[in-house]
Scaffold this motif. Structure first.
Motif, PDB file in Angstrom:
ATOM      1  N   GLN A 103     -11.375  -3.326   5.189  1.00  0.00           N
ATOM      2  CA  GLN A 103     -10.509  -2.150   5.096  1.00  0.00           C
ATOM      3  C   GLN A 103      -9.302  -2.287   6.022  1.00  0.00           C
ATOM      4  OE1 GLN A 103     -13.956   0.573   5.844  1.00  0.00           O
ATOM      5  NE2 GLN A 103     -12.812   1.872   4.408  1.00  0.00           N
ATOM      6  N   ILE A 104      -9.529  -2.819   7.197  1.00  0.00           N
ATOM      7  CA  ILE A 104      -8.437  -2.999   8.157  1.00  0.00           C
ATOM      8  C   ILE A 104      -7.447  -4.037   7.625  1.00  0.00           C
ATOM      9  CG2 ILE A 104      -7.865  -3.717  10.511  1.00  0.00           C
ATOM     10  CD1 ILE A 104     -10.675  -2.539  11.294  1.00  0.00           C
ATOM     11  N   ALA A 105      -7.971  -5.138   7.087  1.00  0.00           N
ATOM     12  CA  ALA A 105      -7.102  -6.164   6.502  1.00  0.00           C
ATOM     13  C   ALA A 105      -6.325  -5.592   5.317  1.00  0.00           C
ATOM     14  CB  ALA A 105      -7.929  -7.372   6.073  1.00  0.00           C
ATOM     15  N   TRP A 106      -6.982  -4.773   4.488  1.00  0.00           N
ATOM     16  CA  TRP A 106      -6.318  -4.152   3.352  1.00  0.00           C
ATOM     17  C   TRP A 106      -5.185  -3.256   3.829  1.00  0.00           C
ATOM     18  CZ3 TRP A 106      -5.984   1.087   2.079  1.00  0.00           C
ATOM     19  CH2 TRP A 106      -5.456   1.373   0.809  1.00  0.00           C
ATOM     20  N   TYR A 107      -5.443  -2.442   4.852  1.00  0.00           N
ATOM     21  CA  TYR A 107      -4.393  -1.571   5.377  1.00  0.00           C
ATOM     22  C   TYR A 107      -3.197  -2.397   5.858  1.00  0.00           C
ATOM     23  CZ  TYR A 107      -1.498   0.715   8.705  1.00  0.00           C
ATOM     24  OH  TYR A 107      -0.380   1.135   9.379  1.00  0.00           O
ATOM     25  N   LEU A 108      -3.447  -3.435   6.650  1.00  0.00           N
ATOM     26  CA  LEU A 108      -2.350  -4.248   7.176  1.00  0.00           C
ATOM     27  C   LEU A 108      -1.540  -4.894   6.058  1.00  0.00           C
ATOM     28  CD1 LEU A 108      -4.141  -5.811  10.264  1.00  0.00           C
ATOM     29  CD2 LEU A 108      -2.248  -4.159  10.294  1.00  0.00           C
ATOM     30  N   GLU A 109      -2.217  -5.295   4.992  1.00  0.00           N
ATOM     31  CA  GLU A 109      -1.513  -5.876   3.845  1.00  0.00           C
ATOM     32  C   GLU A 109      -0.672  -4.811   3.129  1.00  0.00           C
ATOM     33  OE1 GLU A 109      -0.090  -8.512   0.944  1.00  0.00           O
ATOM     34  OE2 GLU A 109      -0.817  -8.788   2.991  1.00  0.00           O
ATOM     35  N   GLN A 110      -1.202  -3.605   2.991  1.00  0.00           N
ATOM     36  CA  GLN A 110      -0.427  -2.528   2.369  1.00  0.00           C
ATOM     37  C   GLN A 110       0.819  -2.223   3.191  1.00  0.00           C
ATOM     38  OE1 GLN A 110      -1.277  -1.279  -0.728  1.00  0.00           O
ATOM     39  NE2 GLN A 110      -2.745  -2.940  -0.500  1.00  0.00           N
ATOM     40  N   ALA A 111       0.689  -2.175   4.505  1.00  0.00           N
ATOM     41  CA  ALA A 111       1.829  -1.901   5.385  1.00  0.00           C
ATOM     42  C   ALA A 111       2.866  -3.019   5.285  1.00  0.00           C
ATOM     43  CB  ALA A 111       1.353  -1.733   6.822  1.00  0.00           C
ATOM     44  N   ARG A 112       2.397  -4.273   5.242  1.00  0.00           N
ATOM     45  CA  ARG A 112       3.307  -5.413   5.130  1.00  0.00           C
ATOM     46  C   ARG A 112       4.088  -5.358   3.818  1.00  0.00           C
ATOM     47  NH1 ARG A 112       4.117  -9.731   2.561  1.00  0.00           N
ATOM     48  NH2 ARG A 112       2.246  -9.586   1.311  1.00  0.00           N
ATOM     49  N   ALA A 114       4.738  -2.745   1.968  1.00  0.00           N
ATOM     50  CA  ALA A 114       5.681  -1.617   1.969  1.00  0.00           C
ATOM     51  C   ALA A 114       6.948  -1.985   2.733  1.00  0.00           C
ATOM     52  CB  ALA A 114       5.024  -0.374   2.568  1.00  0.00           C
ATOM     53  N   ARG A 115       6.793  -2.647   3.894  1.00  0.00           N
ATOM     54  CA  ARG A 115       7.964  -3.088   4.679  1.00  0.00           C
ATOM     55  C   ARG A 115       8.814  -4.049   3.864  1.00  0.00           C
ATOM     56  NH1 ARG A 115       4.362  -3.449   8.722  1.00  0.00           N
ATOM     57  NH2 ARG A 115       4.153  -5.678   8.520  1.00  0.00           N
ATOM     58  N   GLN A 116       8.150  -4.961   3.196  1.00  0.00           N
ATOM     59  CA  GLN A 116       8.869  -5.959   2.399  1.00  0.00           C
ATOM     60  C   GLN A 116       9.577  -5.293   1.215  1.00  0.00           C
ATOM     61  OE1 GLN A 116       6.356  -8.871   0.385  1.00  0.00           O
ATOM     62  NE2 GLN A 116       7.867 -10.463   0.864  1.00  0.00           N
ATOM     63  N   GLN A 117       8.918  -4.396   0.534  1.00  0.00           N
ATOM     64  CA  GLN A 117       9.485  -3.740  -0.639  1.00  0.00           C
ATOM     65  C   GLN A 117      10.656  -2.837  -0.285  1.00  0.00           C
ATOM     66  OE1 GLN A 117       6.690  -1.309  -2.789  1.00  0.00           O
ATOM     67  NE2 GLN A 117       8.241  -0.487  -4.149  1.00  0.00           N
ATOM     68  N   HIS A 118      10.559  -2.107   0.818  1.00  0.00           N
ATOM     69  CA  HIS A 118      11.587  -1.128   1.184  1.00  0.00           C
ATOM     70  C   HIS A 118      12.591  -1.655   2.207  1.00  0.00           C
ATOM     71  CE1 HIS A 118       9.686   2.099  -1.101  1.00  0.00           C
ATOM     72  NE2 HIS A 118       8.543   1.597  -0.690  1.00  0.00           N
TER      73      HIS A 118
END
Length: 194
Positions: A103-112, A114-118
């Motif tokens: 779950q922690i790895a999934w969260y960090l990937e989602q945050a990464r 989002a930063r890349q997309q926006h």
């Protein structure tokens, strides 16, 4: 024990549904102690009008790990993270559940992503049931507003979710609902814990 958890769920969200509002939810540690498991409860939720809750990736620990993007027009956006903080410890140490490493790895990937997309860090909020152990540090060592009417009922194991939230630098606030008699809020290293 709840004889008809589907009906109880419908009754709990009926005022929101009746008003035609969009809504999302996370599971608490008692929610699946009745006749429906979390997957069944999620299916019931998703059948209701306005529900934005998602079961999340099937391979990920828990049910209800998902992220919603809130768009405010003109390129303005924010993110809302929802996590399954589980119910009870999966080992014999007892106490409450904790975030699994996936779950922690999934969260960090989602945050990464989002930063890349926006092209920037979007402000975010996180919602889950069981408080992180850092709520104790917040109350004991920092300025808080509100009441602490009972011990912080957090897991005995700290798997590092707060560190991940802090390092990703996007979550501005964490909201939990587990402790019935606590309603305090404070800022711990740039994240409001409520």
């Amino acid at each position: 024990y709840c004889d008809d958890p589907a009906r109880a769920l419908r009754e709990a969200v009926a005022p929101v549904v009746a008003r035609g509002l969009q809504w999302a939810a996370v599971f608490g540690n008692h929610d699946d102690e009745g006749a429906l498991n979390r997957a069944g409860l999620m299916a019931e939720m998703q059948a209701l009008a306005g529900c934005l809750a998602e079961p999340g990736p099937a391979a990920l620990s828990g049910v209800g790990n998902y992220v919603l993007t809130v768009n405010a027009g003109e390129g303005q956006a924010a993110r809302l993270y929802f996590f399954d903080s589980h119910a009870y410890a999966r080992t014999d140490i007892g106490g409450y559940g904790w975030f699994e490493r996936d779950q922690i790895a999934w969260y960090l990937e989602q945050a990464r992503r989002a930063r890349q997309q926006h092209g920037k860090v979007l402000p975010a909020l996180a919602f889950f049931q069981i408080p992180l152990s850092e709520f104790n540090e917040l109350w004991d060592l920092h300025t808080c507003y509100g009441i602490k009417g009972e011990a912080v009922c957090c897991p005995l194991v700290n798997t590092g979710m707060f560190a991940a939230l802090h390092e990703a630098a996007e979550v501005l606030g964490v909201f939990v609902g587990h402790d019935h008699l606590n309603d305090f809020i404070g800022n711990l290293y740039g994240i409001r814990l409520a």
